[in-house]
Every structure is written in structure tokens, then in C-alpha cells.
Scaffold this motif. Sequence first.
Motif, PDB file in Angstrom:
ATOM      1  N   VAL A 170       0.894  -1.209  -0.058  1.00 33.49           N
ATOM      2  CA  VAL A 170      -0.073  -0.098  -0.025  1.00 33.49           C
ATOM      3  C   VAL A 170       0.884   1.160  -0.102  1.00 33.49           C
ATOM      4  N   LEU A 171       1.065   2.119  -0.974  1.00 31.86           N
ATOM      5  CA  LEU A 171       1.612   3.227  -1.171  1.00 31.86           C
ATOM      6  C   LEU A 171       1.265   4.380  -0.382  1.00 31.86           C
ATOM      7  N   GLN A 172       2.278   5.456  -0.136  1.00 30.09           N
ATOM      8  CA  GLN A 172       1.609   6.483   0.581  1.00 30.09           C
ATOM      9  C   GLN A 172       0.669   7.639  -0.184  1.00 30.09           C
ATOM     10  N   ASP A 173       1.076   7.540  -1.616  1.00 25.84           N
ATOM     11  CA  ASP A 173       0.365   8.460  -2.538  1.00 25.84           C
ATOM     12  C   ASP A 173      -0.941   7.787  -3.334  1.00 25.84           C
ATOM     13  N   PRO A 174      -2.079   7.744  -2.927  1.00 27.22           N
ATOM     14  CA  PRO A 174      -2.859   7.209  -3.705  1.00 27.22           C
ATOM     15  C   PRO A 174      -3.335   7.681  -4.898  1.00 27.22           C
ATOM     16  N   THR A 175      -3.052   8.942  -5.365  1.00 22.99           N
ATOM     17  CA  THR A 175      -3.339   9.532  -6.469  1.00 22.99           C
ATOM     18  C   THR A 175      -2.019   9.137  -7.317  1.00 22.99           C
ATOM     19  N   GLY A 176      -1.136   8.727  -7.139  1.00 19.83           N
ATOM     20  CA  GLY A 176      -0.241   8.362  -7.947  1.00 19.83           C
ATOM     21  C   GLY A 176      -0.192   6.804  -8.276  1.00 19.83           C
ATOM     22  N   GLN A 190      -7.379   6.493  -1.059  1.00 16.48           N
ATOM     23  CA  GLN A 190      -6.607   5.470  -0.123  1.00 16.48           C
ATOM     24  C   GLN A 190      -7.366   4.284   0.062  1.00 16.48           C
ATOM     25  N   ARG A 191      -8.704   4.271   0.207  1.00 19.27           N
ATOM     26  CA  ARG A 191      -9.410   3.045   0.555  1.00 19.27           C
ATOM     27  C   ARG A 191      -9.290   2.143  -0.582  1.00 19.27           C
ATOM     28  N   VAL A 192      -9.548   2.830  -1.984  1.00 22.35           N
ATOM     29  CA  VAL A 192      -9.380   2.183  -3.103  1.00 22.35           C
ATOM     30  C   VAL A 192      -7.967   1.247  -3.238  1.00 22.35           C
ATOM     31  N   VAL A 193      -7.121   1.892  -3.064  1.00 22.62           N
ATOM     32  CA  VAL A 193      -5.672   1.038  -2.961  1.00 22.62           C
ATOM     33  C   VAL A 193      -5.651   0.068  -2.020  1.00 22.62           C
ATOM     34  N   ILE A 194      -6.231   0.182  -0.755  1.00 22.65           N
ATOM     35  CA  ILE A 194      -6.115  -0.852   0.203  1.00 22.65           C
ATOM     36  C   ILE A 194      -7.225  -2.047  -0.307  1.00 22.65           C
ATOM     37  N   ALA A 195      -8.341  -1.472  -1.150  1.00 22.74           N
ATOM     38  CA  ALA A 195      -9.092  -2.389  -1.590  1.00 22.74           C
ATOM     39  C   ALA A 195      -8.344  -3.462  -2.630  1.00 22.74           C
ATOM     40  N   GLY A 196      -7.735  -2.869  -3.273  1.00 21.19           N
ATOM     41  CA  GLY A 196      -6.707  -3.063  -4.462  1.00 21.19           C
ATOM     42  C   GLY A 196      -5.861  -4.404  -3.856  1.00 21.19           C
ATOM     43  N   ALA A 197      -5.284  -4.232  -2.646  1.00 19.19           N
ATOM     44  CA  ALA A 197      -4.435  -4.941  -2.231  1.00 19.19           C
ATOM     45  C   ALA A 197      -5.399  -6.222  -1.271  1.00 19.19           C
ATOM     46  N   LEU A 198      -6.420  -5.948  -0.840  1.00 21.58           N
ATOM     47  CA  LEU A 198      -7.110  -6.883  -0.163  1.00 21.58           C
ATOM     48  C   LEU A 198      -8.134  -7.801  -1.184  1.00 21.58           C
ATOM     49  N   VAL A 199      -8.102  -7.466  -2.402  1.00 21.71           N
ATOM     50  CA  VAL A 199      -8.912  -8.205  -3.398  1.00 21.71           C
ATOM     51  C   VAL A 199      -8.258  -9.783  -3.445  1.00 21.71           C
ATOM     52  N   LEU A 200      -6.820  -9.866  -3.387  1.00 21.34           N
ATOM     53  CA  LEU A 200      -6.084 -10.868  -3.490  1.00 21.34           C
ATOM     54  C   LEU A 200      -6.096 -11.659  -2.150  1.00 21.34           C
ATOM     55  N   GLU A 201      -6.679 -11.299  -1.117  1.00 20.04           N
ATOM     56  CA  GLU A 201      -6.837 -12.245   0.048  1.00 20.04           C
ATOM     57  C   GLU A 201      -5.356 -12.342   0.699  1.00 20.04           C
ATOM     58  N   PRO A 202      -4.667 -11.295   0.808  1.00 20.17           N
ATOM     59  CA  PRO A 202      -3.083 -11.663   1.295  1.00 20.17           C
ATOM     60  C   PRO A 202      -3.122 -11.711   2.588  1.00 20.17           C
ATOM     61  N   ARG A 203      -1.908 -12.241   3.152  1.00 16.02           N
ATOM     62  CA  ARG A 203      -1.716 -12.571   4.599  1.00 16.02           C
ATOM     63  C   ARG A 203      -0.915 -11.299   5.252  1.00 16.02           C
ATOM     64  N   VAL A 204      -0.219 -10.848   4.525  1.00 20.02           N
ATOM     65  CA  VAL A 204       0.713  -9.454   4.798  1.00 20.02           C
ATOM     66  C   VAL A 204       0.491  -8.352   4.241  1.00 20.02           C
ATOM     67  N   ILE A 205       0.149  -7.154   4.587  1.00 16.31           N
ATOM     68  CA  ILE A 205       0.348  -6.101   4.064  1.00 16.31           C
ATOM     69  C   ILE A 205       1.570  -5.043   4.523  1.00 16.31           C
ATOM     70  N   ILE A 206       2.082  -4.508   3.520  1.00 18.53           N
ATOM     71  CA  ILE A 206       3.213  -3.474   3.765  1.00 18.53           C
ATOM     72  C   ILE A 206       2.975  -2.270   3.490  1.00 18.53           C
ATOM     73  N   ALA A 207       2.793  -1.395   4.244  1.00 22.03           N
ATOM     74  CA  ALA A 207       2.244   0.171   3.888  1.00 22.03           C
ATOM     75  C   ALA A 207       3.176   1.114   3.996  1.00 22.03           C
ATOM     76  N   ASP A 208       3.769   1.910   3.021  1.00 21.87           N
ATOM     77  CA  ASP A 208       4.773   2.802   3.262  1.00 21.87           C
ATOM     78  C   ASP A 208       3.962   4.174   3.264  1.00 21.87           C
ATOM     79  N   GLU A 209       4.306   4.592   4.573  1.00 21.32           N
ATOM     80  CA  GLU A 209       3.729   5.937   4.844  1.00 21.32           C
ATOM     81  C   GLU A 209       2.150   6.218   4.414  1.00 21.32           C
ATOM     82  N   PRO A 210       1.328   5.305   4.899  1.00 18.46           N
ATOM     83  CA  PRO A 210      -0.061   5.165   4.470  1.00 18.46           C
ATOM     84  C   PRO A 210      -0.953   6.293   4.322  1.00 18.46           C
ATOM     85  N   VAL A 211      -0.613   7.328   5.408  1.00 18.05           N
ATOM     86  CA  VAL A 211      -1.563   8.503   5.673  1.00 18.05           C
ATOM     87  C   VAL A 211      -0.806   9.817   5.357  1.00 18.05           C
TER      88      VAL A 211
END
Length: 364
Positions: A124-130, A188-209
Motif C-alpha cells: 500500500v503506497l503513500q500517494d493514492p493519486t500516484g 486510499q481506501r481504493v488502494v487498500i481494496a486493491g491489496a485486499l482483493v487477493l486476500e493477502p496475509r501480509v500488507i506492507i504500507a509505506d507512509e499510508p497516511v
Amino acid sequence: MTTDRIPPATGPDGPEPALPGPAAAAPPPAARAAVAPALAAHDLTVRFRAPGGRTARAVDGVNIDLRPGEILALAGESGCGKTTVARTLLGLERPTSGTVTFEGTPLGYGTKALKAYRREAQLVLQDPTGALNPRHTVYDAVAEGLRIHGIHDNERDRVADALSRAGLRPAEKFFLAYPHELSGGQRQRVVIAGALVLEPRVIIADEPVASLDASVRGEILALLMRLRDDLGLSAVVVTHDLGLAWNIADRIAVMYLGRIVEIGSVDEILTDPRHPYTRALVSVLPDSPVGRPQVLTGEPPDATAVPGGCRFHPRCPALASGEAEAAGVADACRRTELPVLPLGRDATSCHLVAAHDAAVPADA
């Protein structure tokens, strides 16, 4: 320091209900420590070529473990190497030496192995726009991971479920929206949803807010905590903000110039920091236990010219104040390199701390 954490999450349409679908609740902290790490780095080193034939020691010996159902904050100033650690944990950078293991298995770097791993570990990247293609709808942005991995069954339901889990409800309302039509928090919620859709077990969030307004930061942090608690996700959160770490993390690893200098539970690190660097970072927080704010002199050295001895010694308040001299460790601070912190236990890498610990009786 106050121990109040962030309030329950509130989404775009008010308080968020429980996450839909089956939940694998996160184990309690004591149970997390007793099981094998979900993700770990062993003696990790990452070096880059720099102009003039120099070598940048971006990551210079890091041992770190992420336990199942845990949020680990990787904290430090800009340029300390924390983002490089995160990218290496994801397989986006190959270590110069050392290994990354996922659930005890060393990470493979072949195309097939990495593709399989990235279903389990998402960024999950820090810049949802990018991070979002402005020409793609929200539906396409979230479905992209499914399509890359050849998952075609129930695509619509999977996308809707991921958006709902990320707090965008009703999900169908957002399917045909474009990124520019959404707020920063919604993106940012869309970016998080894009990560969740694969049902991962680990998320790495780089400066998420980091790029979000203060009014929505709490919502995104609370969302990450709910995902941990309700789905059993493990997460590494990269941040320069110890206040953020205080709100969200179970443990904190503090980095300086390519090394972890202190690691421990969030309560231990932020109520009783031991390393002079950690103390300086904590000192600027509201109600800090350290007392008045400590301003570090100078900037972190270049990673191509790491100082000898303790790499923090040119900026160390304890050395500058004479405290290290009084403890008899000033020469060691300037000349003796500290060992890499071991994997799997809380520790501090500091000559002064070691001297204080040696002076305390074992039964004290």
C-alpha cells in the motif's frame, strides 16, 4: 504521554460496521510471540552503486520479524533505509546479502515464485493519486490484481467485497467512479481494496497516511487495525511519525542509517525509550516522557560515508552532553562498531545503554 488510541473507524457514511465475510481474528500479543514469524529478514544487507564509484549502504545488517496478526512500525528519519527494507521484504529489491523468509520459507526471486508470493504480500503506497491510473475506473483498479493473477471467477463479487472491507459502501456506487472524482481518503481506501482483493496475509504500507488530511488519517489507521483484528492480517507500516506508530502498532523498530537501533513493544519504546536517537524522536511527541524536546544537530550522514564506531555518534546528545564520557564509553562510541541486533527479541544497540545495563545488578 497519553495512552489513548484512535477512536473506532468512521467511513464516508458514518460508523463502519463489522467487516463482512468470515474473519480469522488476530491472535493476542503473547500468542504472536510464540509462533513462527509471518515474514522475517535475516542479516539483510542492500547496497547500491553511487556516483564516483562509491557504494551506498542503504540497509546494513537488519534482523526483523513480523509476527502473525501483528502491526510492526518501521520508524525513522527520511533516508534511514526503512523504505528499502520494505521493498526488499516485498521482493521488489534483491538483497546484496541475507535472506527474506515468508512463513519460514526463503523468498525465491524467479518470476513464478515472486508472482505467487505477491498474492500473499501486498503493498500500500503513500500517494493514492500516484498509485491509481487516472484512466481506470475504481472497479478496474481493484480488479487489476485478479486479472494479473488469472483469477476470473466471481470477479464482481470479489471486487465488491474488497471495496466493502475497505469501507467504501455500497461498493457498487463506486464501481464506475474515476480517481479524480474521489476524496483523498476514498482514493486510499481504493488502494487498500486493491491489496485486499487477493486476500493477502501480509500488507506492507509505506507512509499510508502521509499525503492525507489530518481529518481522515484516523479513519485509515483505524481501518488497518480493523483488518488486522478481523482478518488476522499482519502489517509492516513504514513511518517517520512516532505518533502514528503509537496509535497503530504493536511493536516498533527504530532505524538509523541502515540499521535498527532499537526494537520493542510500542508501550516500552514510547514510554521508556532507551537509545538516544529514539529518545530524541519521542521527545517531540505530546506529553512525552522524555521531557523537553531534543533537537538533533546536523543531518544523517550519507549512506556512502557511514561513520566509524556507533553510526549515530556525530549527532548523539548523550555524547555531546558528556553523559557518555561520564559512563566511560565515549571512546567506544566514536571507535567501536556495535553488533547487529539479533532476530526475535527486544533490544537496543547503544554503548551507553550497555554500560548502564552492566552496572545494574542481575537481581535488581
